[in-house]
Design an enzyme around this catalytic site. Sequence first.
Site, PDB file in Angstrom:
ATOM      1  N   ASN A  14     -80.516  35.841  30.455  1.00 41.37           N
ATOM      2  CA  ASN A  14     -81.095  36.058  29.118  1.00 41.37           C
ATOM      3  C   ASN A  14     -82.028  34.936  28.671  1.00 41.37           C
ATOM      4  OD1 ASN A  14     -78.893  34.344  28.882  1.00 41.37           O
ATOM      5  ND2 ASN A  14     -78.448  34.991  26.805  1.00 41.37           N
ATOM      6  N   GLU A  17     -70.173  28.055  28.806  1.00 36.40           N
ATOM      7  CA  GLU A  17     -70.714  28.620  27.571  1.00 36.40           C
ATOM      8  C   GLU A  17     -70.654  30.127  27.729  1.00 36.40           C
ATOM      9  OE1 GLU A  17     -71.735  24.692  26.403  1.00 36.40           O
ATOM     10  OE2 GLU A  17     -71.362  26.549  25.313  1.00 36.40           O
ATOM     11  N   CYS A  25     -76.773  34.429  23.266  1.00 43.20           N
ATOM     12  CA  CYS A  25     -75.344  34.212  23.034  1.00 43.20           C
ATOM     13  C   CYS A  25     -75.058  33.906  21.567  1.00 43.20           C
ATOM     14  CB  CYS A  25     -74.845  33.079  23.920  1.00 43.20           C
ATOM     15  SG  CYS A  25     -75.866  31.608  23.772  1.00 43.20           S
TER      16      CYS A  25
HETATM   17  P1  NAD Z   1     -72.384  37.392  33.810  1.00 41.97           P
HETATM   18  O1  NAD Z   1     -71.132  36.654  33.586  1.00 41.97           O
HETATM   19  O2  NAD Z   1     -72.315  38.740  34.388  1.00 41.97           O
HETATM   20  O3  NAD Z   1     -73.381  36.576  34.772  1.00 41.97           O
HETATM   21  C1  NAD Z   1     -73.734  35.230  34.535  1.00 41.97           C
HETATM   22  C2  NAD Z   1     -73.952  34.536  35.867  1.00 41.97           C
HETATM   23  O4  NAD Z   1     -72.724  34.542  36.582  1.00 41.97           O
HETATM   24  C3  NAD Z   1     -74.986  35.202  36.775  1.00 41.97           C
HETATM   25  O5  NAD Z   1     -75.703  34.237  37.483  1.00 41.97           O
HETATM   26  C4  NAD Z   1     -74.126  35.996  37.731  1.00 41.97           C
HETATM   27  O6  NAD Z   1     -74.742  36.237  38.975  1.00 41.97           O
HETATM   28  C5  NAD Z   1     -72.939  35.079  37.880  1.00 41.97           C
HETATM   29  N1  NAD Z   1     -71.711  35.746  38.314  1.00 41.97           N
HETATM   30  C6  NAD Z   1     -71.339  37.020  38.092  1.00 41.97           C
HETATM   31  N2  NAD Z   1     -70.129  37.244  38.659  1.00 41.97           N
HETATM   32  C7  NAD Z   1     -69.745  36.089  39.258  1.00 41.97           C
HETATM   33  C8  NAD Z   1     -68.604  35.673  39.997  1.00 41.97           C
HETATM   34  N3  NAD Z   1     -67.614  36.520  40.261  1.00 41.97           N
HETATM   35  N4  NAD Z   1     -68.554  34.407  40.436  1.00 41.97           N
HETATM   36  C9  NAD Z   1     -69.543  33.535  40.171  1.00 41.97           C
HETATM   37  N5  NAD Z   1     -70.650  33.865  39.486  1.00 41.97           N
HETATM   38  C10 NAD Z   1     -70.753  35.124  39.012  1.00 41.97           C
HETATM   39  O7  NAD Z   1     -73.107  37.375  32.401  1.00 41.97           O
HETATM   40  P2  NAD Z   1     -74.450  38.074  32.014  1.00 41.97           P
HETATM   41  O8  NAD Z   1     -74.145  39.478  31.705  1.00 41.97           O
HETATM   42  O9  NAD Z   1     -75.486  37.800  33.022  1.00 41.97           O
HETATM   43  O10 NAD Z   1     -74.848  37.256  30.701  1.00 41.97           O
HETATM   44  C11 NAD Z   1     -74.546  37.712  29.462  1.00 41.97           C
HETATM   45  C12 NAD Z   1     -73.326  37.017  28.923  1.00 41.97           C
HETATM   46  O11 NAD Z   1     -73.523  35.615  28.930  1.00 41.97           O
HETATM   47  C13 NAD Z   1     -73.048  37.370  27.488  1.00 41.97           C
HETATM   48  O12 NAD Z   1     -71.676  37.562  27.316  1.00 41.97           O
HETATM   49  C14 NAD Z   1     -73.495  36.153  26.730  1.00 41.97           C
HETATM   50  O13 NAD Z   1     -72.884  35.972  25.486  1.00 41.97           O
HETATM   51  C15 NAD Z   1     -73.201  35.060  27.667  1.00 41.97           C
HETATM   52  N6  NAD Z   1     -74.068  33.916  27.401  1.00 41.97           N
HETATM   53  C16 NAD Z   1     -73.531  32.813  26.805  1.00 41.97           C
HETATM   54  C17 NAD Z   1     -74.348  31.720  26.498  1.00 41.97           C
HETATM   55  C18 NAD Z   1     -73.795  30.480  25.832  1.00 41.97           C
HETATM   56  O14 NAD Z   1     -74.463  29.459  25.821  1.00 41.97           O
HETATM   57  N7  NAD Z   1     -72.603  30.537  25.280  1.00 41.97           N
HETATM   58  C19 NAD Z   1     -75.690  31.771  26.806  1.00 41.97           C
HETATM   59  C20 NAD Z   1     -76.193  32.913  27.404  1.00 41.97           C
HETATM   60  C21 NAD Z   1     -75.368  33.981  27.718  1.00 41.97           C
END
Ligand code: NAD
Length: 543
Positions: free
Chosen positions: A174, A270, A314
């Site tokens: 994002n 995060e 987020c």
């Molecule tokens: P996601 O958890 O699906 O993916 C995030 C990252 O994790 C990607 O690089 C993905 O390839 C990796 N990933 C997925 N499964 C994994 C696993 N089993 N092991 C290791 N890595 C893995 O999240 P998303 O859908 O891409 O992002 C959206 C989410 O992220 C929302 O819930 C949002 O709130 C959160 N977010 C939080 C912040 C913050 O600063 N708090 C910032 C941005 C996004």
Amino acid sequence: MSPSKKKKTVADAVDRQWTARVGPALLERLAEGAAVGSPREPLVVEVPFTGETLGSVPLGTPDDVVVAVGVARAAQKDWVAVPVNERAAILLRFHDLVIANAHEILDVIQLEGGKSRRNAFEEVLDAAITARYYAHVSASLLRPKLRQGALPLLTTTREYRRPKGVVAVISPWNYPFMLSIGDAIAALVAGNAVVIKPDSQTPFSVLWAAQVFAEAGLPKGVLQIVPGSGAVLGPALIDNADYLMFTGSTATGRLIAQQAAGRLIDYSMELGGKNPAIVLDDAPLGRRAAGTTLGISTVDGIAFSITSGSGQVCVSCERLYVQSGIYDTFVPALAEALKTLPIGPSLGWDVDVGSLSSTAQLEKVSAHVNDAVAKGAKVLAGGKPRPDLGPYFFEPTLLEGVTEEMDLCRAETFGPVCAVYRFDDVDEAIARVNDSEYGLNASVWSKDVGRAKQIAARIEAGTVGINDAYQATWASASPMGGFKQSGVGRRHGAPGLLRFTEAQTVAVERVVPISRLPFLDNERYAQVMSLAIKALRYIPGIK
Ligand code: NAD
């Protein structure tokens, strides 16, 4: 005009802008920067504005991760010996190069993420501010600190900050540039090497950051990017790195924490949010509702916090609590603002709201809104996809009458969709705000800043903006992160750097051993030490 003809026109326009500015050669050069072996399958990246292919990078494997961490580990041995001031100078050169070449990274962020240029620019600002801040404070944060010894004069004690070694950064799609390189900046200046696994939808922004860091003078091998699937590469990273920085969903965070527990490596995370805003009766309405162009506008601020990054931030606002006295003025003004925000595919500055990022996002956002409407929620603004603009566009949406049985009541939507609720009593509003498993970000809107601060103190969230959605908190040098299920640890500020270090205490015993003073048997030793401890209690300056 038929939708397919319209789509073609939009695709052509975006493609023409892109080719005229930078061209596909940049993407090919960036793809070559991935730390993967050859040959590898292509990981195809899409343009969310049009649904067409942007380019591809080689798809990393677990073996690539093992090699990348090994190379990083070797490079870190020399990197840690580079004086902090020299590391900081590289950060400042990175800062300057990012600002000077912002047009290039803005195009890359927009093309692979689908957000408006205004929102892409937030990423540029964040990366630059973070680099400047840590360039200036790292020497002081990392300097050995003289600490109070066990017994004055007989010992001297210092606290040192040693880098963890190799830090793995797993980042989301994002805000792909700032949510990867922002953390890497802090880890690098602390003397670590970094391996980043970007999200599969957005590897180019991260590869651009690595290219710019190389230009800024970062030694080879210290920062490496391995694109690929999280489920496939994640375990290899966790098995080999010394520290893990994860940004993503709470569900994935939990899974990663379980795996990290197996090796007892530390991490910060995060995660998700369901962020509330409280609008009090005396909130500054600003220009849209009060006909003025100056000052804080709660209408514009809330509209921004719902639609920034098409709600895929987020810290986006998804729950809005408006006090009764202002509700009937404020809510129609907000609905009007949401309906009139410029939305569409554009690489220019003319648009405020961009596209959702993928089919999965469009399906989730549509499902939340459809479920709410089917169960009786009233649509005050938006509510529909906009295939005429591009395959994943969704209108900024405001819903009234959202109840517990609707999916979007408690679950994170991660789209430009907000539920608005009326309240009378502030205590009741605070209780509803805190009634969530999440606690990432919140905002309070009032002309009475003192009162808003008192409310902030009662809100369970890692950041609370007063008359600001999230930019003032996020871009500050104060820690950022989540209460409850929204995260572990903090980025930004001193904790954002120190998490990438191990504290090491080194104490020197002088003159006599304090464990057994000479010429004293055990009993006399205990008596003398008791007297000494009692005396120290009253000596000024001894803590
Ligand atoms: P996601 O958890 O699906 O993916 C995030 C990252 O994790 C990607 O690089 C993905 O390839 C990796 N990933 C997925 N499964 C994994 C696993 N089993 N092991 C290791 N890595 C893995 O999240 P998303 O859908 O891409 O992002 C959206 C989410 O992220 C929302 O819930 C949002 O709130 C959160 N977010 C939080 C912040 C913050 O600063 N708090 C910032 C941005 C996004």
